[in-house]
Design an enzyme around this catalytic site. Structure first.
Site, PDB file in Angstrom:
ATOM      1  N   GLY A  49       0.371   2.839  -5.486  1.00 47.54           N
ATOM      2  CA  GLY A  49       0.866   4.197  -5.320  1.00 47.54           C
ATOM      3  C   GLY A  49       0.826   4.705  -3.888  1.00 47.54           C
ATOM      4  CG  LEU A  50      -2.216   3.159  -1.272  1.00 43.73           C
ATOM      5  CD1 LEU A  50      -2.746   1.879  -0.704  1.00 43.73           C
ATOM      6  CD2 LEU A  50      -3.103   4.303  -0.875  1.00 43.73           C
ATOM      7  CE1 TYR A  51       2.699   3.873   3.665  1.00 41.41           C
ATOM      8  CE2 TYR A  51       5.007   3.277   3.821  1.00 41.41           C
ATOM      9  CZ  TYR A  51       3.855   3.749   4.403  1.00 41.41           C
ATOM     10  OH  TYR A  51       3.867   4.104   5.719  1.00 41.41           O
ATOM     11  N   GLY A  52       4.287   3.725  -2.982  1.00 35.76           N
ATOM     12  CA  GLY A  52       5.275   3.572  -4.040  1.00 35.76           C
ATOM     13  C   GLY A  52       5.740   2.137  -4.096  1.00 35.76           C
TER      14      GLY A  52
END
Lengths: 278, 459
Positions: B381-384
């Site tokens: 989820g940090l960058y998708g």
């Protein structure tokens, strides 16, 4: 081509039994190296500093309600009909995986002022101490994902032990920033979401919001902040007033050794003598 | 024989498959089974007749993304033609049109009760082509002629139906670089025009497809991924000269369970952590003489007692390190029974290894760690980003290594118990059918070993 590998003399201990290799984890003879090595040494139990009730932990994580049963993402492994694969039979699943729990997360931010833990050290500690984990770092935060019940057990260990300082480490699911700023006047790490504050009566840090910054019904205490003297003793970073620059010599020599080795090995793998000059 | 190294190959149950095989017998250029695989991947295309019949009826063509296949609807141009019912006739006609001469090896096979066809061109046709484009172009045009004949289309009476038929078979190509994702006529590897670089074709298969072709059997999937990755490495020039021994040794140990190393590591650490695998690796490498401690004084032993181990042979060390990296991924993913954690292990394993071993280079000279970090970013989820299974092996995120990273993710995907949205049963349903229809794709580990055994006398 390189010469074929000669069989080395096998290491043998007493009674002719094979001597087991003992993990060395991290170089350095100084205090900071010791802290780093200790965090990643699973034979050393993390010292317990405080107690946090299970229910409070569930509220802080904010993934389920108190007393609510775990949600499943797939049937329990015992009931799941899977295709034949011997590897699945060998590796032991964690309790959460066995039950088919969904995967949830906890995310820590660690200050740069005498932190007892740091984002780049957390994965090494996690991979040494815990099974079935997923972790990733990004700009001052370290994410930890696990099956839900495993996550709760792990977070409990992390929050209750020496690797958590309520003032300088924080549980932040969103808006994680603040690790590089000066500490607030009460000595706590800045949080734009104001999830926690210092309770002046008890001297403890209390969370008024969970990690997603949703307001909690009742404030939850996570214990007193470490004093500056204590924090300095638990610091995992090299700085002028904790461990001097020279004490890093061993660490730096290992880093420079493998940096050079990587470059040459990537250029020509056959150059063993140049890859390893020792 | 160029190299003295010999290995014994084991299957995932610890049984010997081939003894004392020279590593050259596992080369993509010499192993007969691997050669057969590469030819098959180039000459094979799949026609989804059921989908063609449906999109011709509904007029849903010209889509641009996998998930938006109904974004354009033109039912007023649609027409009905019974393709599944006449699948046998279509297969016969296709074979007649595609073969260069009688019995030249061209094959058209019905699968899923006529819902789809597997078309395999002759090797003669491939030999006379610059690349494998005919698998799409010739097959598509031949099918277009057959369908237009069956539906009795003419450019005077039905110009729009013919336009629809073209779009159904080729998408927006040539206005787009290649056919649409999920095109009716597709190959096992990406069309040549869509390749991102020279020699990446065999690496274009999606991780989930490999898992489906191996029917979720971990070490079979690893072997299949290694065959494709190493084919790509040779084609990209990464296995020439001084790289060759390193590639062969490492793919033997990591990909084909040489000397049972990977399985030993998994068994020994069945209820252990990633660090346990690492500690086992150093112990085993010391025991096997891959690394040594040259002395008990400085600089070999540092003031703190920390030991700097020395290499006796870098390629062998790299082979051990990459094999242990795979074992670490399996031990961690096997414990959580999820695939997502594979990128985390790949990102941090090298770091832990370098410090544990006293500064010896980490797997693939640091490339695994570099790619692992980026892979971690884009699968969290940090960058998708997407689930690990939806990546192809030559994706810009996963490609910058020597073919020893995606086999690890493939293994983790096999162990996933159902935590993903993009799981193989969703993205790669057709590949389970293909596996049944093409026996060549079954048991790759066993077949590689048997093929190596059969040529070991000639090397």
């Amino acid at each position: 081509m390189a010469e074929p590998v000669k069989k080395a003399k096998k290491q043998r201990g007493k009674k002719g039994k094979k001597a087991k290799y003992k993990s060395q984890i991290y170089p350095g003879a100084d205090k900071v190296s010791y802290r780093r090595r200790r965090a990643c040494d699973k034979t050393k139990k993390l010292t317990k500093f405080r107690s946090i009730p299970d229910d409070n932990l569930v509220l802080l994580l904010g993934h389920r309600f108190k007393g609510e049963s775990y949600v499943s993402v797939h049937p329990p492994l015992d009931e799941l009909i899977e295709k034949y694969d011997p590897i699945k039979e060998i590796v032991q699943p964690t309790p959460g995986a066995r039950a088919g729990d969904r995967i949830r997360f906890v995310q820590f931010t660690d200050s740069m002022h005498y932190p007892p833990m740091a984002p780049w050290l957390r994965p090494r500690m996690y991979f040494a101490r815990f099974r079935g984990i997923d972790t990733m770092v990004y700009s001052g935060r370290q994410l930890l994902e696990m099956r839900e019940r495993d996550l709760e057990a792990t977070t409990k260990q992390l929050l209750e032990s020496e690797v958590f300082d309520p003032a300088r480490s924080a549980v932040r699911g969103i808006t994680v920033h603040g690790h590089a700023l000066r500490l607030d006047e009460d000595g706590l790490m800045f949080d734009a979401r104001r999830r926690y504050k210092l309770d002046n009566e008890t001297g403890e840090v209390v969370y008024t919001k969970n990690q997603h910054a949703d307001v909690l019904d009742v404030p939850l205490s996570v214990g007193r902040p470490l004093t500056e003297r204590e924090a300095r003793g638990h610091d995992v970073t090299y700085r002028w007033d904790v461990a001097s620059f020279k004490s890093r010599t061993e660490v730096m020599s290992v880093i420079s050794r493998y940096s050079t080795a990587r470059i040459i090995a990537g250029f020509n793998p056959d150059m063993t003598e140049l890859i390893d000059t020792l | 024989m160029k190299y003295d190294d010999k290995v014994t190959l084991y299957n995932d149950e610890g049984k010997v498959l081939a003894e004392d095989v020279p590593i050259e017998a596992l080369s993509p250029m010499k192993n007969p089974y691997m050669g057969e695989m590469y030819v098959t991947f180039k000459r094979t295309s799949i026609i989804d007749l059921a989908k063609l019949e449906k999109i011709l009826r509904d007029g849903t063509v010209g889509w641009m993304t996998t998930v938006g296949q109904d974004e354009i609807k033109m039912p007023w141009y649609g027409f009905r033609v019974k393709l599944i019912e006449d699948a046998g006739h279509i297969a016969d006609e296709l074979k007649k049109m595609l073969q260069t001469k009688d019995d030249d090896g061209t094959e058209v096979t019905l699968i899923s009760g006529g819902n789809a066809l597997i078309v395999q061109l002759s090797e003669e046709m491939l030999r006379r082509s610059a690349d494998y484009s005919p698998a799409i172009t010739s097959t598509g045009v031949a099918l277009g002629q057959i369908v237009s004949k069956m539906a009795d289309l003419s450019p005077i009476d039905h110009p729009h139906r013919l336009g629809l038929l073209k779009a159904a078979l080729f998408g927006r190509y040539p206005q787009t670089v290649s056919t649409s994702p999920g095109n009716v006529v597709s190959t096992l590897i990406k069309p040549p025009s869509a390749l991102e670089g020279m020699g990446t074709a065999f690496r274009t298969m999606m991780i989930n497809h490999v898992v489906a072709l191996a029917n979720h059997r971990t070490l079979d999937a690893v072997a299949l991924a290694t065959i494709l990755e190493q084919g790509g490495q040779y084609e990209m020039g990464n296995s020439i000269g001084w790289y060759e021994r390193n590639q062969l040794l490492t793919s033997a140990f990591q990909g084909f369970n040489a000397n049972n190393l990977v399985l030993d590591m998994i068994k020994e650490n069945a209820s252990g952590t990633v660090q346990d695998v690492l500690v086992y690796l150093i112990g085993r490498a010391l025991e096997d003489g891959v690394i040594t401690l040259k002395g008990d004084r400085y600089p070999y032993v540092q003031p703190s007692g920390y030991k700097l181990y020395s290499l006796t042979d870098y390629p062998k060390w790299n082979a051990y390190a990459c094999a242990s990296q795979l074992a670490a991924v399996i031990v961690n993913s096997g414990a959580a029974r999820n695939v997502q954690s594979s990128s985390a292990v790949l990102a941090y394993y090298g770091d832990m290894l370098a410090f544990e071993a006293g500064g010896l280079p980490d797997p693939d000279a640091g490339r695994s760690m570099g790619v692992g970090l980026g892979f971690g970013f884009y699968t969290h989820g940090l960058y998708g980003g997407a689930g690990p299974g939806a990546f192809t092996m030559e994706h810009v995120i996963t490609r910058s290594n020597s073919g020893f990273l995606t086999p690890c993710t493939v293994a983790a995907m096999c162990l996933d118990a159902g935590t993903q949205i993009f799981k193989p049963s969703v993205t790669s349903g057709l590949y389970y059918v293909l596996r049944e229809a093409m026996p060549l794709l079954k048991d790759p580990l066993k077949k590689v070993a048997e093929a190596a055994e059969s040529v070991k006398g000639d090397i």
